[in-house]
Design a protein around this motif. Structure first.
Motif, PDB file in Angstrom:
ATOM      1  N   LEU A  35     -32.179 -62.462 -33.000  1.00 18.56           N
ATOM      2  CA  LEU A  35     -31.484 -61.279 -33.512  1.00 18.56           C
ATOM      3  C   LEU A  35     -30.282 -61.682 -34.366  1.00 18.56           C
ATOM      4  CD1 LEU A  35     -31.046 -58.232 -33.662  1.00 18.56           C
ATOM      5  CD2 LEU A  35     -29.765 -58.392 -31.516  1.00 18.56           C
ATOM      6  N   ASP A  36     -29.541 -62.693 -33.935  1.00 22.27           N
ATOM      7  CA  ASP A  36     -28.375 -63.142 -34.705  1.00 22.27           C
ATOM      8  C   ASP A  36     -28.776 -63.564 -36.112  1.00 22.27           C
ATOM      9  OD1 ASP A  36     -26.685 -62.655 -32.605  1.00 22.27           O
ATOM     10  OD2 ASP A  36     -26.601 -64.750 -31.924  1.00 22.27           O
ATOM     11  N   VAL A  39     -29.661 -60.400 -38.146  1.00 25.16           N
ATOM     12  CA  VAL A  39     -28.455 -59.654 -38.514  1.00 25.16           C
ATOM     13  C   VAL A  39     -27.698 -60.381 -39.617  1.00 25.16           C
ATOM     14  CG1 VAL A  39     -26.200 -58.864 -37.688  1.00 25.16           C
ATOM     15  CG2 VAL A  39     -28.243 -58.531 -36.269  1.00 25.16           C
ATOM     16  N   ASN A  42     -29.828 -60.046 -42.777  1.00 31.43           N
ATOM     17  CA  ASN A  42     -29.988 -58.622 -43.108  1.00 31.43           C
ATOM     18  C   ASN A  42     -31.034 -58.405 -44.204  1.00 31.43           C
ATOM     19  OD1 ASN A  42     -29.479 -55.865 -42.966  1.00 31.43           O
ATOM     20  ND2 ASN A  42     -27.890 -55.959 -44.540  1.00 31.43           N
ATOM     21  N   ASP A  58     -35.474 -56.745 -29.528  1.00 34.77           N
ATOM     22  CA  ASP A  58     -34.199 -56.434 -30.181  1.00 34.77           C
ATOM     23  C   ASP A  58     -34.278 -56.633 -31.697  1.00 34.77           C
ATOM     24  OD1 ASP A  58     -34.339 -59.194 -30.023  1.00 34.77           O
ATOM     25  OD2 ASP A  58     -32.408 -59.457 -29.023  1.00 34.77           O
ATOM     26  N   VAL A  59     -35.056 -57.622 -32.147  1.00 34.13           N
ATOM     27  CA  VAL A  59     -35.263 -57.800 -33.588  1.00 34.13           C
ATOM     28  C   VAL A  59     -36.078 -56.634 -34.146  1.00 34.13           C
ATOM     29  CG1 VAL A  59     -36.327 -59.239 -35.371  1.00 34.13           C
ATOM     30  CG2 VAL A  59     -35.080 -60.310 -33.484  1.00 34.13           C
ATOM     31  N   TYR A  62     -33.828 -53.662 -34.423  1.00 26.59           N
ATOM     32  CA  TYR A  62     -32.853 -53.818 -35.505  1.00 26.59           C
ATOM     33  C   TYR A  62     -33.495 -53.551 -36.868  1.00 26.59           C
ATOM     34  CZ  TYR A  62     -29.813 -56.116 -38.884  1.00 26.59           C
ATOM     35  OH  TYR A  62     -29.036 -56.383 -39.989  1.00 26.59           O
ATOM     36  N   MET A  63     -34.711 -54.006 -37.080  1.00 24.88           N
ATOM     37  CA  MET A  63     -35.358 -53.838 -38.369  1.00 24.88           C
ATOM     38  C   MET A  63     -35.865 -52.412 -38.589  1.00 24.88           C
ATOM     39  SD  MET A  63     -34.914 -56.561 -40.012  1.00 24.88           S
ATOM     40  CE  MET A  63     -35.950 -56.165 -41.427  1.00 24.88           C
ATOM     41  N   ASP A  64     -36.048 -51.659 -37.520  1.00 22.24           N
ATOM     42  CA  ASP A  64     -36.354 -50.222 -37.618  1.00 22.24           C
ATOM     43  C   ASP A  64     -37.543 -49.934 -38.540  1.00 22.24           C
ATOM     44  OD1 ASP A  64     -36.042 -47.510 -37.090  1.00 22.24           O
ATOM     45  OD2 ASP A  64     -34.605 -47.220 -38.724  1.00 22.24           O
TER      46      ASP A  64
END
Length: 204
Positions: A35-36, A39, A42, A58-59, A62-64
């Motif tokens: 994830l880091d 992010v 991006n 979580d990745v 985050y990418m939705d």
């Protein structure tokens, strides 16, 4: 300039990687993506193609929805490992699919797919594998601008389809080993004969 993360562990995907480098800024990953890292970079899009690692939830969150996988099967058929082999063994549809990545393996919504047809008596698993990858490259290139901009419709995968793990093929190869360059029809015939022998032995 837009950027993407390209996840792969197979050299046969690098031709597409080189093509993408001419279009956008590409970050190539062969290790497990965190994830880091996502992010920090991006990206506008993440593409997974022959990538051995499961992508963490979580990745994905985050990418939705801005993550796609290139899978060499005609989903929902032959999710998981060795889809080219199982499409012939199970007599299921063959093809390539671009789909969103979801937490459930190879079950994300479909962006694009193409069905392919082969004559097993004239092919090996190696030749069909190469042809499927060529079809996948062309499918992504054809729709690249819409994929990058998100201008596409999403479709649910129809029906339950099928799934195989890497252990499924290992079990078959324990009693019928073969080379990927062997003729497909001959391989399937050998497997069928061996299975019949095993069933006969068990009845006796």
């Amino acid at each position: 300039m837009k950027s993407i993360i390209y996840l792969t562990n197979n050299k046969n995907t690098l031709e597409l990687y080189r093509w993408l480098k001419q279009k956008v800024c590409v970050h190539l990953f062969s290790d497990k993506l965190t994830l880091d890292q996502a992010v920090r970079l991006n990206p506008d899009l993440i593409i997974s193609y022959n990538y051995r690692y499961l992508i963490s939830s979580d990745v994905i969150a985050y990418m939705d929805g801005r993550m796609i996988n290139l899978h060499c099967s005609y989903l929902p058929w032959n999710r998981g490992a060795d889809p080219n082999f199982w499409s012939f063994y199970d007599h299921t549809p063959k093809g390539v699919t671009i789909h969103q990545i979801s937490e459930k393996l190879d079950r994300g919504k479909i962006l694009y797919q193409k069905e392919c047809f082969f004559y097993p008596e004239n092919e090996t698993f190696a030749t069909t594998y190469c042809k499927l990858h060529n079809e996948m490259d062309e499918l992504l290139k054809m729709h690249w601008e819409d994929i990058l901009s998100g201008s596409y419709e999403l479709y649910d995968q129809p029906g339950s389809g099928s799934y195989h793990s890497s252990n499924d093929l290992k079990r078959i190869r324990e009693y019928v080993d073969f080379q990927w360059t062997d003729n497909i029809q001959e391989i399937l015939g050998r497997i069928s004969e061996r299975q019949n022998d095993i069933h006969t032995d068990r009845r006796e």
